[in-house]
Design an enzyme around this catalytic site. Structure first.
Site, PDB file in Angstrom:
ATOM      1  N   GLN A  48      -1.574   1.407  -1.290  1.00  0.00           N
ATOM      2  CA  GLN A  48      -1.186  -0.344  -1.414  1.00  0.00           C
ATOM      3  C   GLN A  48      -2.733  -0.802  -0.983  1.00  0.00           C
ATOM      4  OE1 GLN A  48       2.013  -2.624   0.209  1.00  0.00           O
ATOM      5  NE2 GLN A  48       0.518  -3.151   1.628  1.00  0.00           N
ATOM      6  N   GLU A 103      -0.138  -0.089   8.951  1.00  0.00           N
ATOM      7  CA  GLU A 103       1.320  -0.930   8.898  1.00  0.00           C
ATOM      8  C   GLU A 103       1.120  -2.523   9.220  1.00  0.00           C
ATOM      9  OE1 GLU A 103       3.158   1.751   7.293  1.00  0.00           O
ATOM     10  OE2 GLU A 103       3.612  -0.228   6.251  1.00  0.00           O
TER      11      GLU A 103
HETATM   12  C1  LIG Z   1       2.980 -10.669   5.444  1.00  0.00           C
HETATM   13  C2  LIG Z   1       1.382 -10.780   4.917  1.00  0.00           C
HETATM   14  C3  LIG Z   1       0.451 -10.826   5.995  1.00  0.00           C
HETATM   15  C4  LIG Z   1       1.268 -12.080   3.930  1.00  0.00           C
HETATM   16  O1  LIG Z   1       2.212 -11.883   2.834  1.00  0.00           O
HETATM   17  P1  LIG Z   1       2.125 -13.108   1.707  1.00  0.00           P
HETATM   18  O2  LIG Z   1       2.741 -12.554   0.505  1.00  0.00           O
HETATM   19  O3  LIG Z   1       0.656 -13.710   1.733  1.00  0.00           O
HETATM   20  O4  LIG Z   1       3.091 -14.066   2.217  1.00  0.00           O
HETATM   21  P2  LIG Z   1       2.840 -15.214   3.219  1.00  0.00           P
HETATM   22  O5  LIG Z   1       2.206 -16.393   2.307  1.00  0.00           O
HETATM   23  O6  LIG Z   1       2.164 -14.876   4.769  1.00  0.00           O
HETATM   24  O7  LIG Z   1       4.603 -15.895   3.639  1.00  0.00           O
HETATM   25  C5  LIG Z   1       5.099 -16.045   2.595  1.00  0.00           C
HETATM   26  C6  LIG Z   1       6.588 -16.113   3.047  1.00  0.00           C
HETATM   27  O8  LIG Z   1       7.177 -14.568   3.079  1.00  0.00           O
HETATM   28  C7  LIG Z   1       7.621 -14.376   4.253  1.00  0.00           C
HETATM   29  N1  LIG Z   1       7.240 -12.828   4.560  1.00  0.00           N
HETATM   30  C8  LIG Z   1       6.154 -12.353   4.443  1.00  0.00           C
HETATM   31  N2  LIG Z   1       6.079 -10.976   4.484  1.00  0.00           N
HETATM   32  C9  LIG Z   1       7.597 -10.707   4.591  1.00  0.00           C
HETATM   33  C10 LIG Z   1       8.333  -9.275   4.658  1.00  0.00           C
HETATM   34  N3  LIG Z   1       7.804  -8.125   4.844  1.00  0.00           N
HETATM   35  N4  LIG Z   1       9.590  -9.549   4.656  1.00  0.00           N
HETATM   36  C11 LIG Z   1      10.291 -10.781   4.565  1.00  0.00           C
HETATM   37  N5  LIG Z   1       9.547 -12.119   4.314  1.00  0.00           N
HETATM   38  C12 LIG Z   1       8.219 -11.983   4.386  1.00  0.00           C
HETATM   39  C13 LIG Z   1       6.678 -15.139   5.360  1.00  0.00           C
HETATM   40  O9  LIG Z   1       7.504 -15.142   6.617  1.00  0.00           O
HETATM   41  C14 LIG Z   1       6.714 -16.455   4.712  1.00  0.00           C
HETATM   42  O10 LIG Z   1       8.086 -16.971   4.660  1.00  0.00           O
HETATM   43  P3  LIG Z   1       8.059 -18.633   4.550  1.00  0.00           P
HETATM   44  O11 LIG Z   1       7.327 -19.175   3.450  1.00  0.00           O
HETATM   45  O12 LIG Z   1       7.220 -19.125   5.955  1.00  0.00           O
HETATM   46  O13 LIG Z   1       9.408 -18.896   4.959  1.00  0.00           O
HETATM   47  C15 LIG Z   1       1.211  -9.512   3.950  1.00  0.00           C
HETATM   48  O14 LIG Z   1       0.182  -9.510   3.292  1.00  0.00           O
HETATM   49  C16 LIG Z   1       1.362  -8.290   4.734  1.00  0.00           C
HETATM   50  O15 LIG Z   1       2.591  -7.797   5.213  1.00  0.00           O
HETATM   51  N6  LIG Z   1      -0.045  -7.812   5.186  1.00  0.00           N
HETATM   52  C17 LIG Z   1      -0.066  -6.566   5.946  1.00  0.00           C
HETATM   53  C18 LIG Z   1      -0.490  -5.157   4.912  1.00  0.00           C
HETATM   54  C19 LIG Z   1      -0.045  -3.956   5.566  1.00  0.00           C
HETATM   55  O16 LIG Z   1       1.047  -3.952   6.437  1.00  0.00           O
HETATM   56  N7  LIG Z   1      -0.221  -3.087   4.932  1.00  0.00           N
HETATM   57  C20 LIG Z   1       0.203  -1.766   5.294  1.00  0.00           C
HETATM   58  C21 LIG Z   1      -0.262  -0.616   4.136  1.00  0.00           C
HETATM   59  S1  LIG Z   1       0.611   0.684   4.499  1.00  0.00           S
HETATM   60  C22 LIG Z   1      -0.084   1.513   5.880  1.00  0.00           C
HETATM   61  O17 LIG Z   1      -0.947   0.993   6.487  1.00  0.00           O
HETATM   62  C23 LIG Z   1       0.546   2.931   6.106  1.00  0.00           C
HETATM   63  C24 LIG Z   1       0.175   3.512   7.183  1.00  0.00           C
HETATM   64  C25 LIG Z   1       0.674   4.853   7.432  1.00  0.00           C
HETATM   65  C26 LIG Z   1       0.371   5.368   8.767  1.00  0.00           C
HETATM   66  C27 LIG Z   1       1.289   6.260   9.291  1.00  0.00           C
HETATM   67  C28 LIG Z   1       2.753   5.656   9.444  1.00  0.00           C
HETATM   68  C29 LIG Z   1       3.691   6.686  10.034  1.00  0.00           C
HETATM   69  C30 LIG Z   1       4.696   6.960   9.011  1.00  0.00           C
HETATM   70  C31 LIG Z   1       5.955   7.177   9.349  1.00  0.00           C
HETATM   71  C32 LIG Z   1       6.019   8.421  10.450  1.00  0.00           C
HETATM   72  C33 LIG Z   1       6.240   9.846  10.011  1.00  0.00           C
HETATM   73  C34 LIG Z   1       7.726   9.836   9.593  1.00  0.00           C
HETATM   74  C35 LIG Z   1       7.731  11.156   9.165  1.00  0.00           C
HETATM   75  C36 LIG Z   1       9.397  11.603   8.664  1.00  0.00           C
HETATM   76  C37 LIG Z   1       9.562  12.994   8.575  1.00  0.00           C
HETATM   77  O18 LIG Z   1       8.581  13.777   8.699  1.00  0.00           O
HETATM   78  O19 LIG Z   1      10.665  13.182   8.014  1.00  0.00           O
HETATM   79  C1  LIG Z   2      -5.490   5.733   9.914  1.00  0.00           C
HETATM   80  C2  LIG Z   2      -5.216   4.725   8.885  1.00  0.00           C
HETATM   81  C3  LIG Z   2      -4.014   5.028   8.004  1.00  0.00           C
HETATM   82  C4  LIG Z   2      -3.755   4.089   6.775  1.00  0.00           C
HETATM   83  N1  LIG Z   2      -2.953   4.431   6.023  1.00  0.00           N
HETATM   84  C5  LIG Z   2      -2.790   3.638   4.978  1.00  0.00           C
HETATM   85  C6  LIG Z   2      -1.653   4.095   4.006  1.00  0.00           C
HETATM   86  O1  LIG Z   2      -1.023   5.252   3.966  1.00  0.00           O
HETATM   87  N2  LIG Z   2      -1.455   3.334   2.841  1.00  0.00           N
HETATM   88  C7  LIG Z   2      -2.134   2.148   2.742  1.00  0.00           C
HETATM   89  O2  LIG Z   2      -1.847   1.392   1.593  1.00  0.00           O
HETATM   90  N3  LIG Z   2      -3.042   1.767   3.801  1.00  0.00           N
HETATM   91  C8  LIG Z   2      -3.274   2.452   4.785  1.00  0.00           C
HETATM   92  N4  LIG Z   2      -4.000   2.104   5.863  1.00  0.00           N
HETATM   93  C9  LIG Z   2      -4.709   0.673   5.570  1.00  0.00           C
HETATM   94  C10 LIG Z   2      -4.215  -0.260   6.747  1.00  0.00           C
HETATM   95  O3  LIG Z   2      -2.833  -0.645   6.355  1.00  0.00           O
HETATM   96  C11 LIG Z   2      -5.177  -1.534   6.691  1.00  0.00           C
HETATM   97  O4  LIG Z   2      -6.431  -1.176   7.224  1.00  0.00           O
HETATM   98  C12 LIG Z   2      -4.403  -2.663   7.685  1.00  0.00           C
HETATM   99  O5  LIG Z   2      -3.262  -3.151   6.871  1.00  0.00           O
HETATM  100  C13 LIG Z   2      -5.487  -3.758   7.967  1.00  0.00           C
HETATM  101  O6  LIG Z   2      -5.923  -4.141   6.849  1.00  0.00           O
HETATM  102  P1  LIG Z   2      -7.347  -4.530   6.723  1.00  0.00           P
HETATM  103  O7  LIG Z   2      -8.130  -3.078   6.696  1.00  0.00           O
HETATM  104  O8  LIG Z   2      -7.801  -5.206   5.432  1.00  0.00           O
HETATM  105  O9  LIG Z   2      -7.963  -5.330   7.991  1.00  0.00           O
HETATM  106  P2  LIG Z   2      -8.469  -6.812   8.076  1.00  0.00           P
HETATM  107  O10 LIG Z   2      -7.415  -7.802   7.492  1.00  0.00           O
HETATM  108  O11 LIG Z   2      -9.667  -6.912   7.258  1.00  0.00           O
HETATM  109  O12 LIG Z   2      -8.803  -7.089   9.536  1.00  0.00           O
HETATM  110  C14 LIG Z   2     -10.079  -7.279   9.893  1.00  0.00           C
HETATM  111  C15 LIG Z   2     -10.076  -8.199  10.862  1.00  0.00           C
HETATM  112  O13 LIG Z   2      -9.715  -9.408  10.295  1.00  0.00           O
HETATM  113  C16 LIG Z   2      -8.684 -10.381  11.113  1.00  0.00           C
HETATM  114  N5  LIG Z   2      -7.837 -11.020  10.203  1.00  0.00           N
HETATM  115  C17 LIG Z   2      -7.671 -10.692   8.798  1.00  0.00           C
HETATM  116  N6  LIG Z   2      -6.768 -11.609   8.077  1.00  0.00           N
HETATM  117  C18 LIG Z   2      -6.529 -12.721   9.283  1.00  0.00           C
HETATM  118  C19 LIG Z   2      -5.990 -13.984   9.142  1.00  0.00           C
HETATM  119  N7  LIG Z   2      -5.625 -14.483   8.079  1.00  0.00           N
HETATM  120  N8  LIG Z   2      -6.144 -14.638  10.390  1.00  0.00           N
HETATM  121  C20 LIG Z   2      -6.760 -14.123  11.420  1.00  0.00           C
HETATM  122  N9  LIG Z   2      -7.418 -13.076  11.660  1.00  0.00           N
HETATM  123  C21 LIG Z   2      -7.265 -12.163  10.280  1.00  0.00           C
HETATM  124  C22 LIG Z   2      -7.724  -8.828  11.729  1.00  0.00           C
HETATM  125  O14 LIG Z   2      -6.969  -9.596  12.689  1.00  0.00           O
HETATM  126  C23 LIG Z   2      -9.123  -8.223  12.022  1.00  0.00           C
HETATM  127  O15 LIG Z   2      -9.444  -8.417  13.490  1.00  0.00           O
HETATM  128  C24 LIG Z   2      -4.295   2.792   6.839  1.00  0.00           C
HETATM  129  C25 LIG Z   2      -5.168   2.454   7.806  1.00  0.00           C
HETATM  130  C26 LIG Z   2      -5.623   3.328   9.093  1.00  0.00           C
HETATM  131  C27 LIG Z   2      -6.541   3.110   9.895  1.00  0.00           C
END
Ligand SMILES: CC(C)(COP(=O)(O)OP(=O)(O)OC[C@H]1O[C@@H](n2cnc3c(N)ncnc32)[C@H](O)[C@@H]1OP(=O)(O)O)[C@@H](O)C(=O)NCCC(=O)NCCSC(=O)/C=C/CCCCCCCCCCCCC(=O)O
Ligand SMILES: Cc1cc2nc3c(=O)[nH]c(=O)nc-3n(C[C@H](O)[C@H](O)[C@H](O)COP(=O)(O)OP(=O)(O)OC[C@H]3O[C@@H](n4cnc5c(N)ncnc54)[C@H](O)[C@@H]3O)c2cc1C
Length: 636
Positions: free
Chosen positions: A137, A430
């Site tokens: 993503q 996440e």
């Molecule tokens: C939510 C955001 C920040 C913004 O989204 P956006 O679309 O712009 O929406 P908004 O305008 O802010 O809001 C609009 C309305 O939508 C509502 N809303 C928003 N999000 C949600 C939601 N998720 N669900 C429901 N509703 C939602 C919001 O409230 C508003 O409502 P209203 O209009 O006010 O009524 C979005 O951009 C966002 O989520 N950003 C964050 C991005 C993110 O999280 N990225 C993650 C990428 S993946 C990643 O990082 C992976 C990492 C992996 C690391 C390892 C993890 C461990 C794995 C598991 C452990 C091991 C298991 C093994 C098991 C085994 O072995 O078997």
């Molecule tokens: C170890 C690791 C594993 C990962 N694994 C995956 C994976 O498997 N799949 C995947 O898709 N992604 C993965 N990611 C990516 C991860 O999901 C993103 O790094 C995370 O969602 C943060 O987004 P960013 O890097 O764009 O941070 P940014 O949003 O650029 O954050 C930078 C700074 O800006 C601030 N900021 C950003 N937006 C706002 C706002 N609207 N208001 C105020 N402050 C704000 C934040 O708080 C932060 O301080 C991984 C990251 C790491 C470090």
């Protein structure tokens, strides 16, 4: 001496049934049995050794991780382990690897968002590990802002295919775990374009590498993004970079030209985009799922660090010797207790909130299947907020545990530096913790009017104080006629307060359940009160400004905290024994079960490669000339 329990005197002080507490910590007798059996299986198998990680190069480390993952899979197949046992085995192997994303995100995404047809096609392959998936993503230019993703998926109605493309450098997928060197498939998130119209971000299953020779497919450029924080740590994971050059993809996860989707949209064979009447945020469903698992993971990581610091605090003696007698155990110092015991209480608090969040997620998932979206906003706010609160507290708590162990806490053999380095990205992945708290703040702005009604309901006094704090913080902010952005820093504080309210109230609810075992409930009540009063003390300005407590109450709360620490003290070792961690899983000499720390530290030092020779490499080239230099310096 080996075989002697140097902590026996501490264990004999326990005032509760430790075995019963082990069941409470595990969640059930069955869960305890699985955890206990699998953790011992892993600990006893030399194929899963991990004490050499800090001496390996990145490439050696990564190859060793692949070996372990393959060995784990062979063990699972040979022993015919269940899904639950297999997950536990991968947990106790304790090494970030591509399998985390395959099992933790790729499969849940297909189960949560795929059609029946897609699940039937992909899940059997994924469960047998005949394909290895990742969750792609985040991009180089966007992570938090999912709606800002640039990758495109253009539907070609002539061929009934999607063309996935990376139009810019910043659209390169960047960070996905497992992507860099291993994954054969990805769930890639891209902007859907149909008939020249754009329909927002959706997920697509894309094959990346050949299942014959693992080479990237036509149009795919993929690799690892490079070394990350710490030496070993998360460098066992191949977080990757991926670019698509007009890649043909026929398997959209959210779209199927023939299958009727339960709740997402579809693109018909005629190239018509049909948006169902479901919240578009369902496309974020996998993130919500993982966030709730991360809360449970926080209790595991924090309990590991607390187990190490507690056992070592009972072993370590410093100052206080009377007439040549033994020095004082550092666990008896009030400052050590005031730093350590709130973390012990937090570990238990996060365990129980993780149990509740798992129930909440299951409940909202069941409702979604009946097209009931009423609890989706609360589920989003809770998973986002509690993921933020528990990971921040856990990362800070692991570092505090390192400091609680003094100099030896900085040794890799303490297990704490590695635990910290592996854990801290949880505050970012996440969902960046601040970005997630802003989501909670937004939810609170919408529901602050209902907070009052919840105040009146019959709640324990402690909960009322916490609820009043949230309401007060919100009203102070909402009352000021300025925009959300202007007040966002203050609103985030209210969001944290709201999440702390949830943790405290769920801990109290847990204590209202039947909890078997002599003295077990009493110990949990002490820990619950420590958690609640520690936060009240830390944020007493908030509570005092609500008028809900007076300065005298605040002083009494602090006195009560000291008394509670004294009540925990004799039970501290037993409370961390209840986590039932093997020495292998803890990976810490300071936290070893028998407390025989000093001989083990000394022995471990000599195993460092640097001690393979008495005279180090480089001496003759660099040091000897220095020592033998004939430079005449007037000053000397
Ligand atoms: C939510 C955001 C920040 C913004 O989204 P956006 O679309 O712009 O929406 P908004 O305008 O802010 O809001 C609009 C309305 O939508 C509502 N809303 C928003 N999000 C949600 C939601 N998720 N669900 C429901 N509703 C939602 C919001 O409230 C508003 O409502 P209203 O209009 O006010 O009524 C979005 O951009 C966002 O989520 N950003 C964050 C991005 C993110 O999280 N990225 C993650 C990428 S993946 C990643 O990082 C992976 C990492 C992996 C690391 C390892 C993890 C461990 C794995 C598991 C452990 C091991 C298991 C093994 C098991 C085994 O072995 O078997
Ligand atoms: C170890 C690791 C594993 C990962 N694994 C995956 C994976 O498997 N799949 C995947 O898709 N992604 C993965 N990611 C990516 C991860 O999901 C993103 O790094 C995370 O969602 C943060 O987004 P960013 O890097 O764009 O941070 P940014 O949003 O650029 O954050 C930078 C700074 O800006 C601030 N900021 C950003 N937006 C706002 C706002 N609207 N208001 C105020 N402050 C704000 C934040 O708080 C932060 O301080 C991984 C990251 C790491 C470090």
């Amino acid at each position: 001496m080996e075989g002697v329990d140097h902590l026996a005197h501490e264990r004999n002080k326990s005032e509760f049934d430790v075995d019963a507490m082990k069941i409470v910590w595990a969640g059930s007798p069955h869960a305890f049995d699985v955890s206990d059996r699998i953790s011992k299986l892993v600990a006893s198998d030399p194929g899963f050794r991990k004490d050499n990680r800090s001496t390996l190069s990145r490439k050696e480390l990564f190859k060793n991780t692949l070996r372990k993952a393959a060995y784990a899979w062979k063990t699972i197949v040979d022993l015919r382990l269940s899904e639950e046992e297999a997950a536990k085995l991968r947990f106790y192997v304790d090494e970030p690897a591509f399998t985390d994303l395959h099992w933790g995100m790729f499969i849940p995404a297909i189960k949560g968002q795929g059609t029946e047809e897609q699940q039937q096609k992909w899940l059997p392959l994924a469960y047998k590990m005949q394909i290895i998936g990742c969750y792609a993503q985040t991009e180089l230019g966007h992570g938090s802002n999912v709606q800002g993703l640039e990758t495109t998926a253009t539907f070609d109605s002539q061929t009934d295919e999607f063309i996935i493309h990376s139009p810019t450098l910043t659209s390169s997928k960047w960070w996905p775990g497992g992507l860099g060197k291993v994954a054969t498939h990805a769930i890639a998130y891209a902007r859907l374009i149909v008939g020249g119209r754009e329909h927002g971000v959706h997920g697509f299953i894309v094959q990346l590498r050949s299942l014959e020779d693992h080479s990237p497919l036509l149009g795919i450029t993929v690799g690892d993004i490079g070394m990350k924080f710490g030496n070993g740590a998360y460098n066992t994971m191949d977080n990757g970079v991926l670019q698509f050059d007009h890649v043909l993809d026929v398997y959209s996860i959210a779209f199927a030209s023939i299958a009727v989707m339960l709740w997402v949209s579809q693109v018909t064979c005629e190239g018509k985009y049909k948006q169902s009447d479901v919240p578009r945020q369902l496309v974020y469903g996998t993130m919500v799922y993982v966030r709730q698992t991360i809360v449970a993971d926080a209790s595991c990581a924090l309990s590991r660090a607390v187990c190490i610091a507690t056992r070592y605090s009972a072993v370590r003696r410093q100052f206080g010797s009377q007439n040549g007698g033994p020095e004082t155990q550092v666990i008896d110092y009030k400052t050590q207790q005031s730093r350590l015991f709130p973390l012990l209480a937090s570990a238990y608090a996060f365990r129980f909130i993780g149990e509740w969040l798992k129930w909440l997620y299951a409940d909202v998932t069941q409702r979604l299947q009946a097209n009931d979206f009423s609890t989706l906003p609360e589920a989003h706010a809770c998973t986002a907020g509690l993921k933020s609160l528990t990971t921040t507290a856990t990362a800070d708590g692991i570092e505090e545990c390192r400091k609680l162990c003094g100099g030896h806490g900085y040794l890799c053999s303490s297990g704490l530096p590695e635990l910290f380095a592996v854990y801290v990205p949880a505050c970012t992945y996440e969902g960046d913790n601040t970005v997630l708290l802003l989501q909670v703040a937004r939810f609170l702005m919408k529901t602050v009017s209902q907070l009052g009604s919840r105040l009146s309901s019959k709640k324990p006094v402690g909960t009322i104080a916490y609820m009043t704090r949230v309401e007060h913080l919100m009203q102070c902010r909402c009352g000021v006629q300025r925009g959300f952005a202007e007040l966002s820093a203050d609103l985030v504080e209210a969001a944290v307060a709201h999440c702390q309210l949830i943790v405290v109230s769920k801990f109290i609810e847990k204590l209202q359940q039947e909890i078997p075992g002599k003295g077990v409930k009493q110990q949990l009540e002490v820990l619950c009160n420590i958690y609640a009063l520690f936060l009240l003390h830390k944020h007493q300005g908030d509570f005092l400004s609500t008028g809900c407590i007076t300065p005298k109450h605040a002083a009494l709360a602090n006195d009560e905290l000291r008394s509670l620490y004294s009540q925990v003290r004799p039970n501290a070792i037993a409370l961390v024994d209840a986590f039932n961690y093997t020495d292998h899983y803890l990976g810490s000499i300071l936290g070893c079960y028998d407390g025989n720390v000093y001989p083990k530290l000394y022995e471990a030092a000599w195993k460092d490669p640097l001690n393979e020779s008495v005279v180090p490499d480089g001496y003759h080239l660099y040091i000897r000339p220095l020592l033998k230099q004939e430079i005449r310096t007037a000053r000397l």
